[in-house]
Design an enzyme around this catalytic site. Structure first.
Site, PDB file in Angstrom:
ATOM      1  N   HIS A   1       5.174   6.774  -1.223  1.00 57.32           N
ATOM      2  CA  HIS A   1       5.939   5.425  -1.520  1.00 57.32           C
ATOM      3  C   HIS A   1       5.240   4.078  -1.303  1.00 57.32           C
ATOM      4  O   HIS A   1       4.393   4.249  -0.193  1.00 57.32           O
ATOM      5  CB  HIS A   1       7.371   5.244  -0.438  1.00 57.32           C
ATOM      6  CG  HIS A   1       7.165   5.258   0.930  1.00 57.32           C
ATOM      7  ND1 HIS A   1       6.556   6.361   1.664  1.00 57.32           N
ATOM      8  CD2 HIS A   1       7.258   4.110   1.844  1.00 57.32           C
ATOM      9  CE1 HIS A   1       6.244   5.824   2.974  1.00 57.32           C
ATOM     10  NE2 HIS A   1       6.760   4.480   3.016  1.00 57.32           N
TER      11      HIS A   1
ATOM     12  N   HIS B   1       0.742  -1.273  -0.038  1.00 54.52           N
ATOM     13  CA  HIS B   1       0.088   0.009  -0.083  1.00 54.52           C
ATOM     14  C   HIS B   1       0.827   1.241  -0.012  1.00 54.52           C
ATOM     15  O   HIS B   1       1.994   1.146   0.384  1.00 54.52           O
ATOM     16  CB  HIS B   1      -0.808   0.143   1.216  1.00 54.52           C
ATOM     17  CG  HIS B   1      -0.021  -0.026   2.346  1.00 54.52           C
ATOM     18  ND1 HIS B   1       0.607  -1.176   3.093  1.00 54.52           N
ATOM     19  CD2 HIS B   1       0.392   1.126   3.339  1.00 54.52           C
ATOM     20  CE1 HIS B   1       1.358  -0.789   4.043  1.00 54.52           C
ATOM     21  NE2 HIS B   1       1.253   0.499   4.247  1.00 54.52           N
TER      22      HIS B   1
END
Lengths: 171, 171
Positions: free
Chosen positions: B115, B34
């Site tokens: 990220h 995620h």
């Protein structure tokens, strides 16, 4: 891709289920505790839009309802699975029925027995031992269900939530 | 209860991330791959209604956008984390900003660096070794993001999706 539809119960009930699953459920790390509304099925990614539309229509026609967990049970000897049995209600049956019809009609492997699995892939001895102890325990739990989720499976076997659907809501 | 907000990327990108996470990410079994939009935060269950309302308003104001993963990077020496770096775009910054303001304003531990983590809690040697190899590899991946999820954490550390929010949709 492989999809499935499930209800994730409250954190409280999931924590209870996980206290057993940790030891007895071979799929403990694959998915949080859940009640399966539709078994895993294959669908092309381009068909998902239509599937989601169907599911939204189903969701808005069914009001939030009370889910009652009332005992431990087992699917033995069909499979060595132990579960928390959920009372079958009109809303739950209707939800299951509609999520397995129309664009979502598939051959069902099993009859619908609403449940939350807490152990599976046990060997015969362990299954009867664990179930023998649990069947003597009381479990009486009620909670409101106001949503369910469409999930998809990753290559490593784990499931990611694609979309949640709120019961009884107009989109 | 402990909540967080994240984007789950496509199955394709999650499978790529998991091919690394399996070996290098201490939290591999806790949550699918995620992009964190809001770090874990504590909230009372009775406040969730207001939080969800806030998030819905944020979601409908931001249109679906393209997410670009363009290189491997590391947070070393701050933490021994390796990640796939995601291009910061106006939509992503705005999403992050609004999901950390108003009713969702909390002290942030880190600046927002979009990220997808693929390794964490590595020791120094392994971190520099793995990152040394990955920084030479090409990764260029683009995909559409049209949703994100509010999650909550169970007692065993795993996360369950509470609700998905579609970008740019009127409720």
């Amino acid at each position: 891709m492989r999809y499935g539809i499930a209800i994730f119960p409250s954190k409280k009930l999931q924590d209870i289920a996980n206290s057993y699953r940790k030891r007895y459920d071979s799929r403990y790390a694959m998915i949080p505790p859940h009640l399966t509304l539709k078994e895993a099925f294959e669908a092309e990614e381009e068909d998902v839009k239509g599937i989601v539309k169907h599911i939204r229509n189903v969701a808005k026609e069914i009001a939030p309802f009370t889910m009652e967990v009332y005992k431990f049970s087992s699917f033995h000897p069909v499979t060595n699975t132990i579960y928390m049995k959920v009372r079958e209600t009109e809303e739950l049956s209707s939800l299951h029925e509609q999520l397995n019809s129309g664009i979502l009609a598939h051959n069902k492997k099993y009859q619908f027995v609403p449940h939350i699995t807490i152990g599976q892939d046990l060997d015969n001895d362990e299954c009867s031992d664990v179930y023998g102890r649990l069947r003597l325990e009381d479990i009486n739990h009620e909670e409101k269900v106001d949503r369910f989720s469409l999930l998809y499976q990753l290559e490593n076997g784990t499931w990611t939530a694609y979309e949640t659907f709120l019961l009884g809501k107009e989109e």
